[in-house]
Design a protein around this motif. Structure first.
Motif, short mmCIF file in Angstrom:
data_model
loop_
_atom_site.label_atom_id
_atom_site.label_comp_id
_atom_site.label_asym_id
_atom_site.label_seq_id
_atom_site.Cartn_x
_atom_site.Cartn_y
_atom_site.Cartn_z
N LYS A 7 41.11 131.83 107.98
CA LYS A 7 41.07 132.96 108.61
C LYS A 7 40.71 134.04 109.18
CE LYS A 7 42.29 137.41 105.87
NZ LYS A 7 41.68 137.74 107.07
N SER A 8 39.22 132.82 109.41
CA SER A 8 38.20 133.58 110.67
C SER A 8 39.14 133.80 112.35
CB SER A 8 37.42 133.06 110.46
OG SER A 8 36.32 133.47 111.49
N ASP A 9 39.45 132.32 111.79
CA ASP A 9 39.63 131.94 112.92
C ASP A 9 41.21 132.85 113.91
OD1 ASP A 9 38.03 129.72 113.34
OD2 ASP A 9 38.99 128.18 113.25
N ASP A 10 41.84 133.20 112.81
CA ASP A 10 43.15 133.24 112.94
C ASP A 10 41.83 135.47 113.16
OD1 ASP A 10 44.52 132.10 112.76
OD2 ASP A 10 45.05 132.28 110.66
N ASP A 11 41.41 135.56 113.01
CA ASP A 11 41.54 136.90 112.65
C ASP A 11 41.38 137.38 114.72
OD1 ASP A 11 42.03 138.17 110.37
OD2 ASP A 11 40.07 137.65 109.29
N GLY A 26 35.87 119.19 90.15
CA GLY A 26 36.79 120.78 90.45
C GLY A 26 36.79 121.78 91.46
N VAL A 27 35.50 121.69 91.07
CA VAL A 27 34.64 122.94 91.69
C VAL A 27 34.38 123.07 92.57
CG1 VAL A 27 32.49 124.37 91.90
CG2 VAL A 27 34.01 123.84 89.11
N GLU A 28 33.90 122.00 93.17
CA GLU A 28 33.19 121.26 94.11
C GLU A 28 34.83 120.78 95.06
OE1 GLU A 28 30.89 117.56 96.42
OE2 GLU A 28 31.85 117.30 94.61
N LYS A 29 35.70 120.24 94.10
CA LYS A 29 36.89 121.17 95.72
C LYS A 29 36.97 121.88 96.16
CE LYS A 29 38.87 115.61 94.79
NZ LYS A 29 38.22 115.18 96.34
N GLY A 30 37.17 122.70 94.96
CA GLY A 30 38.22 124.20 95.34
C GLY A 30 36.69 124.56 96.10
N ALA A 31 35.45 124.74 95.77
CA ALA A 31 35.09 125.50 97.18
C ALA A 31 35.20 124.93 98.60
CB ALA A 31 33.26 125.36 96.63
N GLU A 32 35.69 123.77 98.77
CA GLU A 32 35.53 122.85 99.35
C GLU A 32 37.16 123.75 100.34
OE1 GLU A 32 36.54 118.51 99.22
OE2 GLU A 32 34.04 118.50 99.21
N LYS A 33 38.46 123.49 99.86
CA LYS A 33 39.37 124.49 100.17
C LYS A 33 39.06 125.75 100.74
CE LYS A 33 42.61 121.20 97.42
NZ LYS A 33 43.29 121.06 96.03
N ALA A 34 38.31 126.44 99.58
CA ALA A 34 38.21 127.84 99.47
C ALA A 34 37.23 128.18 101.69
CB ALA A 34 37.18 128.50 99.07
N GLU A 35 36.16 127.41 101.90
CA GLU A 35 35.97 127.28 102.91
C GLU A 35 36.38 127.53 103.83
OE1 GLU A 35 33.67 126.12 105.83
OE2 GLU A 35 34.53 125.01 105.01
N PRO A 77 26.79 127.73 112.25
CA PRO A 77 25.64 129.22 112.82
C PRO A 77 27.49 130.67 112.93
CG PRO A 77 25.15 128.15 114.14
CD PRO A 77 26.08 127.30 113.35
N ASP A 78 28.08 130.41 112.76
CA ASP A 78 29.20 132.20 112.61
C ASP A 78 30.04 131.07 111.84
OD1 ASP A 78 28.31 131.66 115.68
OD2 ASP A 78 29.82 130.59 116.52
N ALA A 79 29.84 131.12 110.81
CA ALA A 79 30.21 130.91 109.42
C ALA A 79 29.88 132.71 108.73
CB ALA A 79 29.45 130.12 108.58
N ASN A 80 30.91 133.22 108.15
CA ASN A 80 30.68 133.86 107.59
C ASN A 80 30.41 134.53 105.97
OD1 ASN A 80 33.17 133.89 105.97
ND2 ASN A 80 34.47 134.74 107.80
N PHE A 81 30.00 135.32 105.29
CA PHE A 81 29.73 135.32 104.30
C PHE A 81 30.46 134.53 102.89
CE2 PHE A 81 29.86 137.33 100.42
CZ PHE A 81 28.24 137.22 99.67
N LYS A 82 32.05 134.74 103.25
CA LYS A 82 32.51 133.97 102.55
C LYS A 82 32.72 132.29 102.05
CE LYS A 82 36.03 137.49 101.39
NZ LYS A 82 37.78 138.17 101.68
N GLN A 83 32.91 131.90 103.62
CA GLN A 83 32.55 130.63 104.41
C GLN A 83 31.10 130.27 103.30
OE1 GLN A 83 33.65 131.23 108.43
NE2 GLN A 83 34.14 129.90 107.69
N ARG A 84 30.29 130.35 103.87
CA ARG A 84 28.56 130.18 103.26
C ARG A 84 28.80 130.30 101.64
NH1 ARG A 84 24.78 129.40 106.56
NH2 ARG A 84 24.94 130.08 108.45
#
Length: 353
Positions: free
Chosen positions: A343-347, A328-337, A294-301
């Motif tokens: 990054k959100s945790d660091d912020d 490939g797109v699926e794996k890339g999306a997982e890495k991006a998420e 529920p706390d996922a940001n826009f980029k994560q979603r």
């Protein structure tokens, strides 16, 4: 399309409470009494499991089992305690049944196994000390001893009311299992019997420490999966799919998440019924959004949505090239998420400082 009377019969048979509300306990393994050495024998007073009265029983300790009989000389035991599931021998102060001990019970102990503690007392201190020593040795050798008895949730006794329900449920499960191959002459009833038997099998094989709520959910989900397989009605199939996925969902989901999950399940089911990959993929995207943090940001979603859509395309297409690209797109999306999450945790950590 409307639901036929036969299909209504099938649905009601499959989801009848006897099939998944009362079937609540796994079958205990049968252990044959052997001619192994008698480690100890004698009379003890034992408390009943369902009716909390005390009866004098002739007890024999052999190898990894404690057998008890109505009287000395009987050849058929009333029951046995499987010490391979033993958690430990409990002193009187550790048994938590102070009000249940008879007034003349001075020398008492409990034998804790998975899901139950058996309570005994005797008339001589030395004899009871020897019983406790011998039982402790057996559990140390064959069982799963636990010293921290206060926090031993696996060895906690089962509520008497639940135990009665478990006994009834096991008999129902055995009945369903033994009659699964009977041909009723009606394909809908045959299908209902097959699904009910599957529910029974899963309940018998389930973790004996599963809660009644978890067992109810598992049985209900299996029954609803059977509805989807055997009912030739799209509306019923979609409703059953929604119900199944609600039962299988994480118990920590919020009301809003469950509502979104139901919408995604329904959309996915409609897509399958219409043979529309696009609609089914959209339903999968909605479901993944519903179960996301529920706390996922826009980029994560956004990354979750892209990965979900790519996964749906990969599963739907027969084109090998498209499959490779989608994977490939699926794996890339997982890495991006994952990157956006880190990054959100660091912020958050920097802001807290």
């Amino acid at each position: 399309t409307s639901v036929s009377s036969q299909e209504r019969c099938l649905v009601s048979c499959i989801i009848h409470p006897l099939c998944f509300k009362q079937i609540a306990m796994a079958e205990a393994p049968e252990i044959e009494q052997t001619t192994s050495e008698v480690l100890k024998a004698g009379y003890l007073y034992k408390q009943g499991g369902n009716i909390r009265n005390w009866k004098k029983r002739w007890c024999i300790l052999r190898d990894n089992s404690l057998y008890y009989y109505v009287k000395e000389g009987d050849t058929r035991e009333k029951r046995f305690i499987d010490l391979s599931k033993g958690r430990g021998v409990r002193a009187k102060k550790e048994c938590n049944i102070d009000d249940d001990w008879p007034g003349n019970a001075k020398y008492c102990f409990g034998v804790a196994i998975e899901g139950r503690t058996w309570y005994f007392y005797g008339e001589e201190s030395a004899d009871i000390d020897d019983w406790k020593t011998q039982l402790h040795s057996c559990i140390e050798k064959h069982g799963k001893p636990v010293d921290d008895w206060k926090n031993d949730t696996v060895g906690q006794p089962v509520n008497p009311a639940v135990k009665i329900l478990q006994t009834i449920s096991l008999k129902v499960a055995k009945m369903l299992r033994s009659n699964v191959n009977i041909d009723t002459g009606n394909e809908h009833l045959n299908a209902a019997g097959s699904v009910a038997a599957k529910v029974a099998e899963e309940q018998i094989e389930a973790d004996p420490h599963a809660t009644p709520q978890d067992r109810f959910k598992k049985a209900g989900a299996t029954a609803l999966a059977g509805v989807q397989e055997n009912v030739d009605n799209d509306a019923v199939k979609v409703a059953a799919k929604v119900g199944q996925e609600q039962l299988e969902a994480d118990g920590d989901l919020t009301y809003q998440q469950r509502l979104a999950l139901a919408g995604g399940s329904a959309l996915e089911g409609v897509g399958e019924a219409m043979d529309s990959d696009a609609v089914a993929i959209a339903g999968g995207v909605v479901k993944d959004q519903a179960t996301a943090d529920p706390d996922a940001n826009f980029k994560q979603r956004a990354a979750i949505a892209v990965g979900s859509a790519a996964g749906g395309v990969k599963d739907a297409t027969d084109n090998d090239v498209v499959k490779v690209i989608a994977k490939g797109v699926e794996k890339g999306a997982e890495k991006a998420e994952k990157k956006f999450e880190d990054k959100s945790d660091d912020d958050d950590e920097n802001n807290s400082q």
